[in-house]
Enzyme design. Structure first.
Site, short mmCIF file in Angstrom:
data_model
loop_
_atom_site.label_atom_id
_atom_site.label_comp_id
_atom_site.label_asym_id
_atom_site.label_seq_id
_atom_site.Cartn_x
_atom_site.Cartn_y
_atom_site.Cartn_z
N ASP A 19 31.55 -4.17 -9.95
CA ASP A 19 31.56 -5.69 -10.36
C ASP A 19 30.60 -5.87 -11.71
O ASP A 19 29.76 -5.00 -11.52
CB ASP A 19 31.27 -6.81 -9.16
CG ASP A 19 31.36 -8.13 -9.56
OD1 ASP A 19 32.20 -8.41 -10.76
OD2 ASP A 19 30.86 -9.14 -8.94
N ASN A 21 31.62 -6.11 -15.19
CA ASN A 21 32.00 -5.63 -16.44
C ASN A 21 31.76 -6.74 -17.37
O ASN A 21 31.75 -6.67 -18.60
CB ASN A 21 33.56 -5.34 -16.40
CG ASN A 21 33.73 -4.10 -15.47
OD1 ASN A 21 32.81 -3.28 -14.94
ND2 ASN A 21 34.90 -3.80 -15.01
N GLY A 22 32.35 -8.19 -17.16
CA GLY A 22 32.23 -9.17 -17.83
C GLY A 22 30.87 -9.63 -18.47
O GLY A 22 30.89 -9.71 -19.40
N SER A 64 42.02 -7.43 -7.89
CA SER A 64 42.28 -8.08 -6.72
C SER A 64 43.50 -8.95 -6.82
O SER A 64 43.86 -9.49 -7.69
CB SER A 64 41.17 -8.80 -6.07
OG SER A 64 40.88 -10.10 -6.89
N GLU A 66 43.34 -12.08 -6.34
CA GLU A 66 42.73 -13.26 -6.59
C GLU A 66 42.62 -12.96 -8.38
O GLU A 66 42.49 -13.95 -9.06
CB GLU A 66 41.52 -13.61 -5.98
CG GLU A 66 41.62 -14.07 -4.72
CD GLU A 66 41.95 -13.04 -3.85
OE1 GLU A 66 41.39 -11.81 -3.82
OE2 GLU A 66 42.83 -13.36 -2.90
N ASN A 67 42.65 -11.64 -8.88
CA ASN A 67 42.40 -11.67 -10.29
C ASN A 67 43.62 -12.15 -11.28
O ASN A 67 43.29 -12.38 -12.35
CB ASN A 67 42.21 -9.99 -10.63
CG ASN A 67 40.62 -9.54 -10.29
OD1 ASN A 67 40.58 -8.35 -9.69
ND2 ASN A 67 39.51 -10.47 -9.79
N TRP A 68 44.57 -12.35 -10.91
CA TRP A 68 45.67 -13.25 -11.50
C TRP A 68 45.44 -14.24 -12.22
O TRP A 68 45.77 -14.96 -13.07
CB TRP A 68 47.04 -13.32 -10.83
CG TRP A 68 47.61 -12.06 -10.12
CD1 TRP A 68 47.36 -11.32 -9.14
CD2 TRP A 68 48.19 -10.81 -11.13
NE1 TRP A 68 48.13 -10.19 -8.82
CE2 TRP A 68 48.61 -9.87 -10.09
CE3 TRP A 68 48.70 -10.78 -12.41
CZ2 TRP A 68 49.35 -8.72 -10.35
CZ3 TRP A 68 49.26 -9.49 -12.48
CH2 TRP A 68 49.69 -8.75 -11.78
N ARG A 70 42.68 -15.06 -13.68
CA ARG A 70 42.02 -14.53 -14.87
C ARG A 70 42.75 -15.07 -16.18
O ARG A 70 44.13 -15.32 -16.11
CB ARG A 70 41.36 -13.25 -15.17
CG ARG A 70 40.54 -13.17 -14.00
CD ARG A 70 39.65 -11.71 -14.25
NE ARG A 70 38.61 -11.67 -12.94
CZ ARG A 70 37.71 -11.13 -13.18
NH1 ARG A 70 37.26 -10.24 -14.26
NH2 ARG A 70 36.87 -11.05 -12.04
N ARG A 187 28.54 -2.63 -3.58
CA ARG A 187 28.97 -3.60 -4.57
C ARG A 187 27.93 -3.69 -5.72
O ARG A 187 26.72 -4.02 -5.32
CB ARG A 187 29.11 -4.93 -4.03
CG ARG A 187 29.69 -5.94 -4.80
CD ARG A 187 29.75 -7.33 -4.58
NE ARG A 187 30.69 -8.12 -5.52
CZ ARG A 187 31.53 -9.00 -5.44
NH1 ARG A 187 32.11 -9.17 -4.24
NH2 ARG A 187 32.10 -9.72 -6.34
N SER A 195 34.43 -9.97 -0.97
CA SER A 195 35.78 -10.46 -1.47
C SER A 195 37.08 -10.07 -1.19
O SER A 195 37.68 -9.43 -2.17
CB SER A 195 35.20 -10.20 -3.09
OG SER A 195 34.05 -10.97 -3.48
C1 FPP Z 1 34.88 -7.11 -12.07
O1 FPP Z 1 34.04 -7.33 -13.05
C2 FPP Z 1 35.72 -6.17 -12.46
C3 FPP Z 1 37.21 -5.87 -12.46
C4 FPP Z 1 37.92 -7.05 -11.91
C5 FPP Z 1 37.82 -5.13 -12.91
C6 FPP Z 1 37.63 -3.37 -12.44
C7 FPP Z 1 38.27 -2.62 -13.32
C8 FPP Z 1 37.49 -1.57 -14.04
C9 FPP Z 1 36.04 -1.19 -13.61
C10 FPP Z 1 38.24 -0.95 -15.17
C11 FPP Z 1 38.63 0.48 -14.63
C12 FPP Z 1 39.55 0.79 -13.26
C13 FPP Z 1 40.03 1.74 -13.49
C14 FPP Z 1 40.75 1.99 -12.11
C15 FPP Z 1 40.49 2.20 -14.77
P1 FPP Z 1 34.16 -8.92 -13.62
O2 FPP Z 1 35.04 -8.84 -14.84
O3 FPP Z 1 34.54 -9.57 -12.63
O4 FPP Z 1 32.87 -9.03 -14.25
P2 FPP Z 1 31.76 -10.24 -14.12
O5 FPP Z 1 31.50 -10.78 -12.73
O6 FPP Z 1 30.62 -9.95 -14.91
O7 FPP Z 1 32.48 -11.38 -14.88
#
Ligand code: FPP
Length: 241
Positions: A19, A21-22, A64, A66-68, A70, A187, A195
């Site tokens: 978690d 990345n965003g 996940s 639930e990620n759809w 987004r 996590r 989650s």
């Molecule tokens: C959560 O961070 C991350 C994800 C929903 C995607 C996970 C994907 C990767 C790490 C990309 C690479 C994976 C592979 C297998 C190639 P978030 O976007 O919810 O971050 P945030 O909470 O800061 O918004």
């Protein structure tokens, strides 16, 4: 292939909710997908670090059920990242002796991605090193519901006696049926939630919630978490011997 550490009571199976990345991208004034790409590079580093840490199974939460929810741009970008990632890494996984598996419901995934997933599973089917499991369109409740449906079908068809259903039966129907339960679930990014990840399987896992955002997570931090697990006393509901 890396050197395999002698197993020292550390976690054999580590599961990670990747978690942050965003937020990592936002902090740099960049689009969220920039963070996902940086996150994908970390996946590679952590997979490589498994043998030297005695980790035989690594399961990562990539997308996940639930990620759809987004935005369409983010979902499409992630799907394209997964396709490119599998295409690019497949041969390297074979070289590193990594066996790849996918868990989750494939029904909603596009055909090209699903075909690549099959190809990666087949190509690495003989690998005996790290077992990398990628959860894609995965949700713990969804997995239990799908498993229960198949179990009910077996009961209805007379293949399974309801009297024989116990805690050993259901896991045989889960996507993870060939994997041991996770010992340690990590996590990143400061959220203390699971989650919907590996709900059944993590009943006795240890949890580590750390502040680091996934794209900043290094193999050194991975090593620290794995090492600190070694000192813990897991009793599985019993008492200390
Ligand atoms: C959560 O961070 C991350 C994800 C929903 C995607 C996970 C994907 C990767 C790490 C990309 C690479 C994976 C592979 C297998 C190639 P978030 O976007 O919810 O971050 P945030 O909470 O800061 O918004």
């Amino acid at each position: 292939m890396g050197t395999e550490a002698k197993h020292n009571g550390g976690p054999r199976h580590v599961a990670i909710i990747m978690d942050g990345n965003g937020r990592w991208a936002q902090a740099r004034g960049r689009p969220r997908l920039f963070g996902h790409h940086a996150g994908a590079r970390r996946v590679r580093e952590i997979v490589e670090a498994c043998p030297e840490n005695g980790v035989k199974y690594l399961t990562i939460f990539a997308f996940s059920t639930e990620n759809w929810k987004r935005t369409q741009i983010e979902v499409a970008g992630l799907m394209s990242l997964f396709r490119r990632y599998i295409m690019k890494e497949m041969q390297d996984f074979v070289r590193q002796n990594v066996r790849v598996r996918f868990i989750g419901d494939r029904v909603r995934l596009d055909e090209k991605l699903s075909a690549l997933m099959d190809e990666a599973e087949e190509l690495t089917g003989h690998c005996t090193g790290t077992n990398l499991t990628i959860a894609l369109n995965y949700g713990g409740r969804d997995e239990v519901a799908r498993a229960t449906k198949r179990l009910a079908e077996d009961v209805a068809a007379g293949r399974l006696d309801p009297a024989d259903v116990d805690t050993e039966t259901l896991p045989k129907y889960l996507d993870t049926h060939v994997l041991p339960d996770p010992d340690l679930v990590i996590r990143t990014s400061g959220e203390a939630r699971i989650s919907n990840f590996l709900l059944w399987q993590s009943a006795y896992a240890e949890y580590e919630f750390i502040d680091t955002l996934w794209p900043d997570f290094t193999k050194d931090e991975f090593h620290c978490l794995v090492s600190s697990y070694g000192g813990r006393d897991r009793r599985f509901g019993g008492v200390k011997a």
